[in-house]
Structure formats: structure tokens, C-alpha cells
Design a protein around this motif. Structure first.
Motif, PDB file in Angstrom:
ATOM      1  N   VAL A 191     -96.789  23.709  -4.715  1.00  0.00           N
ATOM      2  CA  VAL A 191     -97.258  23.731  -6.104  1.00  0.00           C
ATOM      3  C   VAL A 191     -98.787  23.814  -6.166  1.00  0.00           C
ATOM      4  CG1 VAL A 191     -97.445  22.331  -8.198  1.00  0.00           C
ATOM      5  CG2 VAL A 191     -95.244  22.547  -7.043  1.00  0.00           C
ATOM      6  N   GLY A 192     -99.464  23.080  -5.286  1.00  0.00           N
ATOM      7  CA  GLY A 192    -100.926  23.037  -5.341  1.00  0.00           C
ATOM      8  C   GLY A 192    -101.635  24.153  -4.614  1.00  0.00           C
ATOM      9  N   PHE A 193    -100.896  24.964  -3.857  1.00  0.00           N
ATOM     10  CA  PHE A 193    -101.518  25.953  -2.967  1.00  0.00           C
ATOM     11  C   PHE A 193    -102.387  26.966  -3.709  1.00  0.00           C
ATOM     12  CE2 PHE A 193    -101.526  29.784  -0.313  1.00  0.00           C
ATOM     13  CZ  PHE A 193    -101.906  29.261   0.911  1.00  0.00           C
ATOM     14  N   SER A 194    -101.999  27.336  -4.922  1.00  0.00           N
ATOM     15  CA  SER A 194    -102.727  28.404  -5.615  1.00  0.00           C
ATOM     16  C   SER A 194    -104.075  27.950  -6.176  1.00  0.00           C
ATOM     17  CB  SER A 194    -101.870  28.966  -6.758  1.00  0.00           C
ATOM     18  OG  SER A 194    -101.571  27.950  -7.691  1.00  0.00           O
ATOM     19  N   SER A 195    -104.256  26.640  -6.416  1.00  0.00           N
ATOM     20  CA  SER A 195    -105.487  26.186  -7.073  1.00  0.00           C
ATOM     21  C   SER A 195    -106.734  26.362  -6.209  1.00  0.00           C
ATOM     22  CB  SER A 195    -105.338  24.722  -7.510  1.00  0.00           C
ATOM     23  OG  SER A 195    -106.504  24.274  -8.165  1.00  0.00           O
ATOM     24  N   PRO A 196    -106.783  25.825  -4.973  1.00  0.00           N
ATOM     25  CA  PRO A 196    -108.012  25.973  -4.195  1.00  0.00           C
ATOM     26  C   PRO A 196    -108.155  27.332  -3.513  1.00  0.00           C
ATOM     27  CG  PRO A 196    -106.431  24.697  -2.940  1.00  0.00           C
ATOM     28  CD  PRO A 196    -105.802  24.958  -4.276  1.00  0.00           C
ATOM     29  N   THR A 197    -107.106  28.152  -3.553  1.00  0.00           N
ATOM     30  CA  THR A 197    -107.136  29.414  -2.796  1.00  0.00           C
ATOM     31  C   THR A 197    -107.355  30.640  -3.672  1.00  0.00           C
ATOM     32  OG1 THR A 197    -104.713  29.608  -2.962  1.00  0.00           O
ATOM     33  CG2 THR A 197    -105.596  28.490  -1.018  1.00  0.00           C
ATOM     34  N   GLN A 198    -107.442  30.462  -4.992  1.00  0.00           N
ATOM     35  CA  GLN A 198    -107.465  31.618  -5.887  1.00  0.00           C
ATOM     36  C   GLN A 198    -108.594  32.596  -5.550  1.00  0.00           C
ATOM     37  OE1 GLN A 198    -107.050  30.760 -10.033  1.00  0.00           O
ATOM     38  NE2 GLN A 198    -107.803  32.737 -10.714  1.00  0.00           N
ATOM     39  N   GLY A 216     -90.988  31.265   4.574  1.00  0.00           N
ATOM     40  CA  GLY A 216     -91.924  31.577   3.501  1.00  0.00           C
ATOM     41  C   GLY A 216     -93.373  31.336   3.877  1.00  0.00           C
ATOM     42  N   TRP A 217     -93.659  30.186   4.499  1.00  0.00           N
ATOM     43  CA  TRP A 217     -95.041  29.892   4.896  1.00  0.00           C
ATOM     44  C   TRP A 217     -95.549  30.889   5.933  1.00  0.00           C
ATOM     45  CZ3 TRP A 217     -97.670  27.377   1.653  1.00  0.00           C
ATOM     46  CH2 TRP A 217     -97.182  26.274   0.964  1.00  0.00           C
ATOM     47  N   LEU A 218     -94.687  31.300   6.857  1.00  0.00           N
ATOM     48  CA  LEU A 218     -95.103  32.298   7.856  1.00  0.00           C
ATOM     49  C   LEU A 218     -95.404  33.641   7.192  1.00  0.00           C
ATOM     50  CD1 LEU A 218     -92.645  31.490  10.808  1.00  0.00           C
ATOM     51  CD2 LEU A 218     -95.122  31.061  10.714  1.00  0.00           C
ATOM     52  N   ALA A 219     -94.594  34.031   6.183  1.00  0.00           N
ATOM     53  CA  ALA A 219     -94.854  35.288   5.468  1.00  0.00           C
ATOM     54  C   ALA A 219     -96.204  35.231   4.752  1.00  0.00           C
ATOM     55  CB  ALA A 219     -93.732  35.549   4.467  1.00  0.00           C
ATOM     56  N   ILE A 220     -96.527  34.096   4.134  1.00  0.00           N
ATOM     57  CA  ILE A 220     -97.828  33.950   3.467  1.00  0.00           C
ATOM     58  C   ILE A 220     -98.955  34.015   4.487  1.00  0.00           C
ATOM     59  CG2 ILE A 220     -99.296  32.354   2.172  1.00  0.00           C
ATOM     60  CD1 ILE A 220     -96.732  31.351   0.783  1.00  0.00           C
ATOM     61  N   TYR A 221     -98.784  33.356   5.622  1.00  0.00           N
ATOM     62  CA  TYR A 221     -99.834  33.316   6.644  1.00  0.00           C
ATOM     63  C   TYR A 221    -100.179  34.720   7.147  1.00  0.00           C
ATOM     64  CZ  TYR A 221    -102.417  31.965  10.837  1.00  0.00           C
ATOM     65  OH  TYR A 221    -103.387  31.825  11.797  1.00  0.00           O
ATOM     66  N   PHE A 222     -99.154  35.538   7.363  1.00  0.00           N
ATOM     67  CA  PHE A 222     -99.385  36.867   7.934  1.00  0.00           C
ATOM     68  C   PHE A 222     -99.520  37.968   6.882  1.00  0.00           C
ATOM     69  CE2 PHE A 222     -97.245  34.653  11.515  1.00  0.00           C
ATOM     70  CZ  PHE A 222     -98.222  34.847  12.483  1.00  0.00           C
ATOM     71  N   ALA A 223     -99.572  37.608   5.602  1.00  0.00           N
ATOM     72  CA  ALA A 223     -99.607  38.602   4.525  1.00  0.00           C
ATOM     73  C   ALA A 223    -100.871  39.452   4.582  1.00  0.00           C
ATOM     74  CB  ALA A 223     -99.508  37.907   3.178  1.00  0.00           C
ATOM     75  N   LYS A 224    -100.679  40.748   4.355  1.00  0.00           N
ATOM     76  CA  LYS A 224    -101.796  41.694   4.272  1.00  0.00           C
ATOM     77  C   LYS A 224    -101.911  42.303   2.880  1.00  0.00           C
ATOM     78  CE  LYS A 224    -102.741  41.308   8.678  1.00  0.00           C
ATOM     79  NZ  LYS A 224    -103.973  40.600   9.135  1.00  0.00           N
ATOM     80  N   VAL A 273    -111.166  24.665   4.271  1.00  0.00           N
ATOM     81  CA  VAL A 273    -110.591  25.606   5.244  1.00  0.00           C
ATOM     82  C   VAL A 273    -110.203  26.900   4.539  1.00  0.00           C
ATOM     83  CG1 VAL A 273    -109.688  23.694   6.643  1.00  0.00           C
ATOM     84  CG2 VAL A 273    -108.192  24.792   4.954  1.00  0.00           C
ATOM     85  N   THR A 274    -109.911  27.913   5.326  1.00  0.00           N
ATOM     86  CA  THR A 274    -109.469  29.191   4.755  1.00  0.00           C
ATOM     87  C   THR A 274    -108.051  29.050   4.221  1.00  0.00           C
ATOM     88  OG1 THR A 274    -108.506  30.018   6.832  1.00  0.00           O
ATOM     89  CG2 THR A 274    -110.862  30.399   6.473  1.00  0.00           C
ATOM     90  N   TRP A 275    -107.675  29.982   3.380  1.00  0.00           N
ATOM     91  CA  TRP A 275    -106.344  29.889   2.771  1.00  0.00           C
ATOM     92  C   TRP A 275    -105.233  30.056   3.801  1.00  0.00           C
ATOM     93  CZ3 TRP A 275    -102.901  34.037   2.717  1.00  0.00           C
ATOM     94  CH2 TRP A 275    -103.428  35.301   2.993  1.00  0.00           C
ATOM     95  N   ARG A 276    -105.497  30.830   4.861  1.00  0.00           N
ATOM     96  CA  ARG A 276    -104.458  30.977   5.894  1.00  0.00           C
ATOM     97  C   ARG A 276    -104.283  29.678   6.679  1.00  0.00           C
ATOM     98  NH1 ARG A 276    -103.013  36.434   6.192  1.00  0.00           N
ATOM     99  NH2 ARG A 276    -104.647  37.870   5.484  1.00  0.00           N
ATOM    100  N   MET A 277    -105.362  28.987   6.961  1.00  0.00           N
ATOM    101  CA  MET A 277    -105.249  27.693   7.647  1.00  0.00           C
ATOM    102  C   MET A 277    -104.560  26.658   6.766  1.00  0.00           C
ATOM    103  SD  MET A 277    -106.283  27.951  10.705  1.00  0.00           S
ATOM    104  CE  MET A 277    -106.381  26.205  11.115  1.00  0.00           C
ATOM    105  N   LEU A 278    -104.740  26.776   5.462  1.00  0.00           N
ATOM    106  CA  LEU A 278    -104.112  25.830   4.547  1.00  0.00           C
ATOM    107  C   LEU A 278    -102.583  25.921   4.597  1.00  0.00           C
ATOM    108  CD1 LEU A 278    -104.858  23.662   2.434  1.00  0.00           C
ATOM    109  CD2 LEU A 278    -104.765  25.467   0.691  1.00  0.00           C
ATOM    110  N   VAL A 279    -102.074  27.071   5.012  1.00  0.00           N
ATOM    111  CA  VAL A 279    -100.624  27.248   5.160  1.00  0.00           C
ATOM    112  C   VAL A 279    -100.029  26.187   6.092  1.00  0.00           C
ATOM    113  CG1 VAL A 279     -98.857  28.770   6.162  1.00  0.00           C
ATOM    114  CG2 VAL A 279    -100.571  29.700   4.587  1.00  0.00           C
TER     115      VAL A 279
END
Length: 483
Positions: free
Chosen positions: A61-68, A123-131, A192-198
Motif C-alpha cells: 500500500v505504501g510503496f507508491s508514495s516515496p517512489t513516485q 509480483g515483487w520480482l516483476a516490479i524489481y525487474f520492470a523496464k 534507497v532506490t525504488w528497486r531496493m525498496l522492493v
């Protein structure tokens, strides 16, 4: 075999294969009153394992706020594309909510948590590797599906394994870990970067999968599906090797035998007279929980503070994070002392006040009145709002949802409640940016009016469930259902 239930003269027939044939040794009263620490350790350990699913819920739920800003820059997303990414988690959760009751009834409580953890890992792996936005959104939908199931199964599992005197406090740990996950995402996301936040969502899924190996299944579910030996063993593990669980086991079996004598539950039965009150209470609480705007504020907290005049949203979101955790702990402590209804009333009143103060800050800013005061006023309003949500409306609707439905309706009723929660979450999170563009102070005035209506609903409709067994609560919601 026939047993008499309490003071009633009604005879309830328990199938021979489910009857208690010999005393189950120990002392349930010690467990219920918490005087024997050894008798509760497995309940506490099992709860601690289950709430890692709640932690993943908070991170998602919180992932989108600091990563926008980072995601939009790295993947070149438009505001519309990021709004889809931010809100689509709720659509995935809506699908998970639809399936949650059936999955939980079919696979068991542990099986549902295990399958949801696996989907979340994907799902988290797909977000991490998303291009690009497509892989990003697929990953977001998967995590949403997983937390949609978690949002139902975790409080239900805890409620079914906990003794009645600990049930409120332990079930509140569901909300506490949601808040901790959310808070850690806000704080870690600023560094941290958004990928590390995953990783804050991925690692807890692995912890949950590992922990599920060592905890027992819900005894009420095992009894419901007729696995008698496993039911008795699970109850013994949860109450302690020296506990006498004969009375508790008999009460569970009597209640399930009564429920099994009724026709198989269908979706339309949720609106039958004998079930309409728990459905109204559960769905109504979730409607007002979301209609007050909580997920719009959580999803886009950083942007709210910028709109209110802060140079950066980081300070406000970190303060929000630090504010939520201690108040959620306080709610857990008070849950089984002051009761559910008083906390809900205090919470709804605070939500109204916080929304109103925030609306006034944006009103003053829009009209150029005391512009130097508006950032502080907005921060005060949001902190009052978040604090009030944490002490009542955040946790207690999930606690009550896990308590009010009889076991034959728990899957269908729980799914309806969870569907309402996630549909409301999607509607609020998707519309929030558009509402703020339309009229910032009008948005928060709308939320404050919904909080005022919530206060009326709680006062008129919601029952107190403190200090009663699940069977007592469910019978009191509809005394005619077991006659």
C-alpha cells in the motif's frame, strides 16, 4: 451423540467421528486468563508468523508514495501511467478479496497464506525487474492479489486460534504490522532506490513461507472439514500440553454441528434475514473506513505535503510513519480493556477533526489567508487524522469482521467485507489526484462529512464484541439463527 448447549434445552447432534471421546488434558482457564505463559506461546508465535502477511500488505500500500518521482523519472511514466500503477494494486486486491473466502475454505488458513506469499513474491520480482509500465503493472496486480487474500485470512486465522481474552489484542497485531510495513516503506523509501525498496516486501514473504512450516492450522477450520485428529492436536498445541481443552473443543464441535445442519451457504444467503446484520456491520465499517479517504492520504502523502506548502514531502511522511506505530500499539493494549465501540467512536471523531483541519488549511492557502500557517495546519490535521485512524478505524473493522460471521458464512461474508474494503480503496486512491486538482479543500471537506456519518453508523449499528467467544458473538448477532 447428543449434547446440550449452555442453558438451552435444545439438543444438538454431533457426528460420532467428531465427538470428543476422552478428556483433552490441561486447563483452558489458565490459557484464557493468560496466567500460564507456556500455554500461550504457540498462539503468540503463530500470530507473529501470520502477521508478516500484514507487513507485506503495508509495504504494498505504501510503496507508491516515496517512489513516485523516482519511478516516473526512471521509466518515463506520465502522471496518468503512475496513477494506474498506484491504484491498480487495489484492483488486484479486489480480485484477491473475491477469491479469499473460497481459497481460505478450500486450502485452509495456512494454505491460503502460503499461496498468497508465493503470488506476492512473483509480483515483487516483476516490479524489481520492470523496464516499462506493463511489467510494473503486472507485478503490482500480483502483489495486490496476494494482499487482498492476506487482508482476509490473517485476521480470521488469528481470531480462530486466540483465546477470547487475547483475541482483540492479537487480532490488532494485523493492523500494527500493516502500519509497521507502511512506516518502514515511507522511511526506507526516502534513502534507497525504488528497486531496493522492493526487498522490504520480498523478504517478509520468505519469512512467512518459512514460519508456516512450524505453526498449526486453525482448529476451527480442521473441525469444519472433519479432520478430527488434527483438530485435537492443533488445539492442544495452541493451548499448551497441560491444558484441558475438552470444553472448548466440545463447544467448537457443537457449534459446527449446528451450522452443518443448515443448508450450504450461497452468496444470496448473505442477504437473508438471519445474516443481514453481520453483513451490514462488516460491510458498513469497511465502507466508512475507506470513504474517509485514508488510502488517498497514504498513497499520495508526499504530494499532499508539497501541495500544502512544504518544500519536500519527506518530513511529513516520516512524521506520519513515526506517529502511526505507537498509537496502533496503544489500540492493541486498549482493545480488550475499553472495548471495540468506544475506540471506534473516538477514532471516527478524530478522523472528522483531522479531515476538517486539513480542509481548512487548504482553504486558507487557496484564498491567501495566513499563508505562513497553512503548512503547519495541514501537518497537524494529517497527523490527527492518521493517529485517529490508527487507534480505531484502522484495526477494529478487521477485528470485528473476523468475529461476527458464523463459520458456514465466514468465507462468503468475509469476502463481501474484503471486497468492499478494496473497492473503496481503489475508488479513493484512483480519484484522489483528480479530486485534489478539482478542489483541494473540497476534497477534505467531503472526507470529513463521511467521517461524521461513520460516527452515527457506529453509534447506531455496531455491537460490542469484547470478552465473548466467537460462538457467543455470532449467536448474539442473530439469536434465531441457531434455533
Amino acid at each position: 451423540m447428543e449434547e446440550t448447549t449452555g442453558d438451552s434445552e435444545q439438543k444438538i447432534s454431533i457426528p460420532e467421528d467428531l465427538a470428543i471421546k476422552e478428556p483433552l488434558i490441561g486447563n483452558e482457564s489458565l490459557c484464557s486468563k493468560g496466567r500460564n505463559g507456556d500455554s500461550n506461546w504457540m498462539v503468540i508465535f503463530s500470530t507473529t508468523v501470520a502477521v508478516w502477511g500484514s507487513f507485506v500488505f503495508g509495504v504494498a500500500v505504501g510503496f507508491s508514495s516515496p517512489t513516485q518521482a523516482q519511478i516516473r523519472e526512471d521509466l518515463n511514466l506520465s502522471l496518468g501511467e503512475f496513477s494506474v500503477f498506484g491504484s491498480i494494486v487495489t484492483l488486484g486486491a479486489l480480485v484477491g478479496a473475491v477469491a479469499s473466502g473460497r481459497i481460505t475454505d478450500l486450502l485452509g488458513r495456512k494454505g491460503a497464506m502460503r499461496s498468497s506469499a508465493i503470488v506476492c513474491i512473483i509480483g515483487w520480482l516483476a516490479i524489481y525487474f520492470a523496464k516499462g509500465p506493463i511489467t510494473l503493472d503486472i507485478g503490482r496486480i500480483c502483489t495486490g492479489y496476494g494482499v487482498g487474500v492476506f487482508s482476509y485470512v490473517v485476521p480470521v486465522f488469528i481470531a480462530e486460534i486466540a483465546p477470547k481474552t487475547l483475541r482483540g489484542a492479537l487480532t490488532t497485531l494485523n493492523q500494527l504490522f500493516i502500519v509497521i510495513g507502511l512506516s518502514m516503506t515511507y522511511i526506507i523509501g526516502t534513502f534507497v532506490t525504488w528497486r531496493m525498496l522492493v526487498l522490504t516486501g520480498l523478504i517478509p514473504c520468505i519469512i512467512l513461507l518459512t514460519g508456516l512450516i512450524f505453526i498449526p492450522e486453525s482448529p476451527r477450520w480442521l473441525a469444519k472439514v472433519g479432520r478430527q485428529n488434527e483438530f485435537e492436536n492443533s488445539l492442544r498445541k495452541l493451548r499448551g500440553k497441560d491444558a484441558d481443552v475438552t470444553q472448548e473443543a466440545t463447544e467448537i464441535l457443537e457449534y459446527i454441528a449446528t451450522i452443518d445442519s443448515l443448508p450450504k451457504a450461497r452468496i444470496q444467503d448473505a442477504f437473508h434475514r438471519q445474516y443481514i446484520r453481520p453483513v451490514t456491520v462488516g460491510v458498513g465499517l469497511m465502507f466508512f473506513q475507506q470513504a474517509g479517504g485514508i488510502n488517498g492520504i497514504i498513497f499520495y502523502a508526499s504530494e499532499i505535503f508539497k501541495s500544502a506548502g512544504f518544500a519536500s514531502g519527506s518530513l511529513g511522511t516520516i512524521l506520519m510513519a513515526c506517529f502511526q506505530v505507537p498509537l496502533t500499539i496503544l489500540a492493541a493494549v486498549l482493545m480488550d480493556r475499553s472495548g471495540r465501540r468506544p475506540l471506534l467512536m473516538i477514532s471516527a471523531s478524530g478522523l472528522f477533526l483531522g479531515s476538517f483541519v486539513t480542509a481548512m488549511s487548504f482553504f486558507l492557502k487557496s484564498h491567501g489567508i495566513y499563508p505562513e500557517l497553512t503548512p503547519g495546519l495541514a501537518l497537524t490535521g494529517i497527523l490527527v487524522y492518521i493517529g485517529s485512524f490508527s487507534i480505531g478505524m484502522g484495526a477494529i473493522p478487521w477485528v470485528i469482521m473476523s468475529e461476527i460471521f458464523p463459520i458456514n458464512m465466514k468465507g462468503i461474508g468475509g469476502s463481501l467485507v474484503t471486497i468492499m474494503n478494496w473497492f473503496g480503496s481503489w475508488a479513493v486512491s484512483y480519484s484522489f489526484n483528480f479530486l485534489m486538482s478539482w478542489n483541494s479543500y473540497g476534497t477534505f471537506f467531503i472526507y470529513s462529512s463521511m467521517c461524521a456519518l461513520a460516527l452515527v453508523f457506529i453509534f447506531k449499528v455496531v455491537p460490542e464484541t469484547k470478552g465473548r467467544t466467537l460462538e457467543e458473538i455470532q449467536a448474539s448477532m442473530n439469536p434465531t439463527s441457531l434455533k
